[in-house]
Design an enzyme around this catalytic site. Structure first.
Site, mmCIF file in Angstrom:
data_model
loop_
_atom_site.group_PDB
_atom_site.id
_atom_site.type_symbol
_atom_site.label_atom_id
_atom_site.label_comp_id
_atom_site.label_asym_id
_atom_site.label_seq_id
_atom_site.Cartn_x
_atom_site.Cartn_y
_atom_site.Cartn_z
ATOM 1 N N ASP A 1 -8.428 14.543 8.697
ATOM 2 C CA ASP A 1 -7.944 13.329 9.355
ATOM 3 C C ASP A 1 -9.050 12.740 10.224
ATOM 4 O O ASP A 1 -9.378 13.261 11.278
ATOM 5 C CB ASP A 1 -6.714 13.679 10.193
ATOM 6 C CG ASP A 1 -6.146 12.474 10.946
ATOM 7 O OD1 ASP A 1 -6.597 11.346 10.692
ATOM 8 O OD2 ASP A 1 -5.242 12.677 11.770
ATOM 9 N N HIS B 1 -8.974 9.566 11.494
ATOM 10 C CA HIS B 1 -8.486 8.485 12.360
ATOM 11 C C HIS B 1 -8.555 8.964 13.808
ATOM 12 O O HIS B 1 -7.689 9.693 14.275
ATOM 13 C CB HIS B 1 -7.043 8.123 12.008
ATOM 14 C CG HIS B 1 -6.897 7.581 10.626
ATOM 15 N ND1 HIS B 1 -6.790 8.397 9.516
ATOM 16 C CD2 HIS B 1 -6.834 6.309 10.160
ATOM 17 C CE1 HIS B 1 -6.661 7.641 8.429
ATOM 18 N NE2 HIS B 1 -6.696 6.380 8.793
ATOM 19 N N HIS C 1 -9.324 -1.643 9.505
ATOM 20 C CA HIS C 1 -9.430 -0.362 10.210
ATOM 21 C C HIS C 1 -10.133 -0.525 11.549
ATOM 22 O O HIS C 1 -9.934 0.280 12.461
ATOM 23 C CB HIS C 1 -10.153 0.647 9.318
ATOM 24 C CG HIS C 1 -9.490 0.822 7.987
ATOM 25 N ND1 HIS C 1 -9.867 0.103 6.869
ATOM 26 C CD2 HIS C 1 -8.446 1.588 7.608
ATOM 27 C CE1 HIS C 1 -9.094 0.437 5.854
ATOM 28 N NE2 HIS C 1 -8.226 1.322 6.270
ATOM 29 N N TYR D 1 0.856 -1.189 0.000
ATOM 30 C CA TYR D 1 0.000 0.000 0.000
ATOM 31 C C TYR D 1 0.887 1.231 0.000
ATOM 32 O O TYR D 1 1.709 1.407 0.907
ATOM 33 C CB TYR D 1 -0.876 -0.052 1.249
ATOM 34 C CG TYR D 1 -1.839 1.075 1.478
ATOM 35 C CD1 TYR D 1 -2.778 1.420 0.522
ATOM 36 C CD2 TYR D 1 -1.846 1.762 2.686
ATOM 37 C CE1 TYR D 1 -3.698 2.427 0.756
ATOM 38 C CE2 TYR D 1 -2.763 2.771 2.944
ATOM 39 C CZ TYR D 1 -3.690 3.098 1.967
ATOM 40 O OH TYR D 1 -4.599 4.098 2.221
#
Length: 728
Positions: free
Chosen positions: A612, A614, A252, A97
């Site tokens: 972002d 996350h 995730h 990735y």
């Protein structure tokens, strides 16, 4: 698994499994008592994060599923692998990735990787692209080119794959929110390079449900997002015979804190939801199910991860029987895997090579079809070329210097592995039942149940690490005493990348047929309003005319709007899982003294800047500080520095804590501090934590950041440092 979490006696485990010890068990217990010198066999077992009891030894009598010893690779339920020969003729695909900065730079990286043995490409897009913004949008000033490659149009996509034969190299794209324009741009770029749609191979992630649980790179509300998923599956089943229309991702979830059982159950529940969506469009099960693929994270719990992949195949074959598929391929779970990013440490990063190797072996022994191995420096930055090469070579060494590929499912039949596989199946079934009772995964997500369970799991794990109950070498145990050398990092000049992207956008817009573009975008909006037509087909038409990613997204935003969830802090979980109460009481007493002196508790706004999404770190920190007595506000996602500053003032906080994982800190944090100054509120302290290279500490401190918390900082230590700053 914790080193001493939930230890229990051997006899208790036997009782729990409701059968008498076998002769082999009894003989082992006799010999173990001698070895143990104390004459006892207590405290030799333990309980995992998944609440699965691990026995100290396994025999055939421990196999709940007696058919496990009769299982055959390539035969339903595919526990031992979806293909009979697995890696004998062809090893798993090395699919690293990668993506950063500009399309041109990423293209050079891809071509070098292919020359060095990589077999497939996996594209990382920047957060502006994920969220459907063009690079010239004011909300993405700190995000362009930072955590992936910036893509604004077909022209960028053509540069990304220049001189790469798309009829020979398969391409995986991690894209969910802006999936329509990104996939559309890719297919048009392939066409214009001479590769027709029926020749293109690869995968588009297209897994929007998990975004609402963990990763948060959604754009639209759930209902229209699921329509998009269905339209892509429909289009792919008709025109993309070699292309996987969805990659159902648990990775995730694991990165956000889910244990193996939760990751397994929620991933398969998402898969079931997508199957039902496709069926609702009138597609026969066998027309699309063989092209469904999965994506799992692989962490450091070696045997658990191997068993998780085996359990996933078994469960998926079982779940698919409801739909009566005729093709065996419709019930085969095929998966890509990626080693854990969360398990990587900033401290002694060379140790990360070992961690990644262990995780890679678990993925392979579990039977993955393709694999990405993380680089040693990814705890602090995008990987350098050298670190990326080591990560890729890890897989080459496993393929060519070991005998791992010479035997199909070498751990099949292991009493321990077969028993653990069944335990995970049982745990996952419990959660799948809970999801079904909620009305399916889409409704469960709207209720907040999956996100809450994952956040609770993350808080428990962080508490075990912070208290030293779960050991991380070099972080909370066996720390290096001498000063560490700084790890070289890849630093992206975000400002320069954005400038170049804006110039390209201006050029494209000046040269295209504007009337035709606007007409195609209007058709896309009309289809969204009416519910008729295939949105991917219409988006491809728009991208072919050189509409931008942002324009195609906004054509749908006019109808669907942009979705923004509201989540609360999980409380009492961190506190209840932290074993060293003396340490917690020290911090809580300091908070009480602060309260008595100042008339209120220390108040912190934990916020994310830019695109972002996350938010594991932010939410775990918020949960931990709340349990320690702080008043904690969690800011909405996707805020600008100015919006965070205004919220901090309105909430009358003492401190703003910025959680950063997407490398935008050097642009966005100084903008936040400037915004506070403009609003005459520079007395509000700013602290920063997350994925921040030590090389950037001095820069941030010079700009006015009062404390920086790198990866691995225990929450009680962070709380102490914040109190020190507040008390002067």
């Amino acid at each position: 698994m914790s080193s001493n979490l939930g230890r229990i006696g051997f006899k208790k485990m036997v009782d729990k499994n409701s059968h008498k010890p076998s002769a082999q068990h009894l003989e082992w217990e006799r010999l173990a008592a001698i070895d143990n010198k104390s004459g006892e066999t207590k405290n030799l077992g333990r309980v995992t994060s998944e609440n699965i009891t691990l026995k100290p030894i396994y025999f055939s009598s421990d196999l709940e599923n007696t058919k496990a010893q009769e299982a055959v690779p390539g035969k339903s339920p595919y526990t031992r692998g979806p293909r009979a020969t697995m890696y004998l003729g062809k090893p798993w695909t090395i699919r690293q990735y990668a993506g950063f900065s500009t399309a041109e730079e990423s293209n050079q990286f891809y071509k070098q990787a292919l020359r060095e043995g990589q077999k497939g490409l996996s594209v990382a897009f920047d957060l502006a692209t994920h969220r459907g913004y063009d690079s010239d949008h004011s909300r993405v000033s700190g995000d362009v080119g930072k955590a992936g490659v910036a893509i604004d149009s077909v022209e960028d996509m053509k540069l990304l794959f220049a001189d790469i034969p798309l009829d020979e190299v398969s391409v995986s794209m991690t894209m969910n929110g802006a999936v329509l324009p990104v996939l559309g741009a890719f297919l048009v770029a392939a066409e214009e390079s001479g590769v027709s749609q029926d020749k293109v191979s690869g995968t588009i992630q297209n897994d929007i449900l998990k975004e609402y649980m963990v990763r948060n790179t959604f754009i639209f509300p759930p209902e229209p997002s699921l329509r998009i998923v269905g339209d892509i599956i429909e289009y792919a089943s008709q025109k993309l015979p070699k292309f996987n229309s969805i990659s159902i991702s648990g990775y995730h979830m694991q990165e956000a804190g889910a244990d193996a059982a939760l990751e397994l159950a929620f991933t398969l529940a998402d898969g079931l939801e997508y199957v039902k969506i496709a069926l609702s469009k009138g597609l026969p099960i066998d027309s699309f199910a063989p092209r469904l693929s999965f994506f799992f994270g692989i962490g450091m719990n070696f045997f658990m991860e191997i068993s998780k992949l085996r359990a996933a195949r078994m469960l998926w074959a079982e779940l698919m029987t409801e739909f009566n598929p005729k093709l065996p391929q419709s019930s085969m779970l095929r998966t890509h895997c990626q080693t854990s990013g969360y398990s990587l440490t900033e401290q002694e990063p060379i140790n990360n090579v070992v961690r990644t190797t262990i995780e890679a072996m678990a993925a392979v022994l579990g039977g993955t079809q393709s694999l990405h191995t993380n680089a040693l420096d990814e705890a602090v930055s995008l990987p350098t070329d050298e670190a990326a090469r080591v990560a890729r070579n890890t897989q080459l060494i496993l393929q060519h210097e070991t005998d791992i590929t010479h035997v199909v499912d070498p751990l099949g039949g292991s009493y321990f592995i077969e028993s653990l596989t069944q335990e995970l199946v049982n745990k996952a079934r419990e959660t799948l039942k809970e999801v079904a009772q909620a009305g399916g995964m889409a409704k469960a997500i709207l209720s907040g149940m999956p996100k809450r369970k994952i956040e609770e799991s993350a808080a428990r794990k962080q508490a075990r690490i912070d208290s030293g109950e779960e050991l991380i070498i070099g972080v909370n145990s066996f720390q290096q005493t001498e000063t560490q050398k700084q790890t070289p990092v890849r630093d992206i000049d975000n400002t320069e990348v954005r400038r170049g992207q804006i110039e390209k956008l201006k050029k494209i817009k000046s040269e295209r047929n504007e009337k035709a573009v606007q007409s195609s975008l209007a058709k896309l909006t009309e289809a969204a309003e009416s519910g008729k037509g295939n949105l991917l087909s219409l988006t491809i038409d728009a991208m072919r005319l050189r509409a931008s990613v942002g324009e195609a997204t906004e054509a749908l935003v006019k109808v669907y709007g942009r979705y923004l969830p509201n989540h609360q802090v999980v409380s009492s979980v961190y506190l209840g899982s932290y074993s060293n109460m003396e340490r917690l009481d020290e911090v809580r007493n300091r908070v009480e003294k602060f309260l008595k002196k100042n008339g209120r508790r220390p108040r912190i706004l934990v916020a994310k800047l830019g695109q972002d999404g996350h938010d594991r770190g932010a939410r775990v920190i918020g949960s931990g500080l709340s349990d320690l007595g702080f008043d904690v506000d969690i800011g909405p996602l996707f805020q600008t520095p100015e919006e965070v500053a205004k919220q901090a003032i309105e909430n009358d906080v003492h401190v703003i804590g910025i959680s950063s994982q997407a490398a935008g800190h050097k642009t966005l944090v100084p903008e936040l501090i400037d915004a506070l100054k403009k609003l005459k509120s520079e007395d509000i302290l700013v602290v920063v934590g997350g994925v921040i290279p030590p090389q950037d500490y001095a820069f941030l401190e010079k700009k006015g950041v009062v404390a920086i918390f790198g990866p691995g900082t225990p929450i009680p230590d962070a709380a102490d440092m914040i109190l020190n700053k507040l008390e002067g």
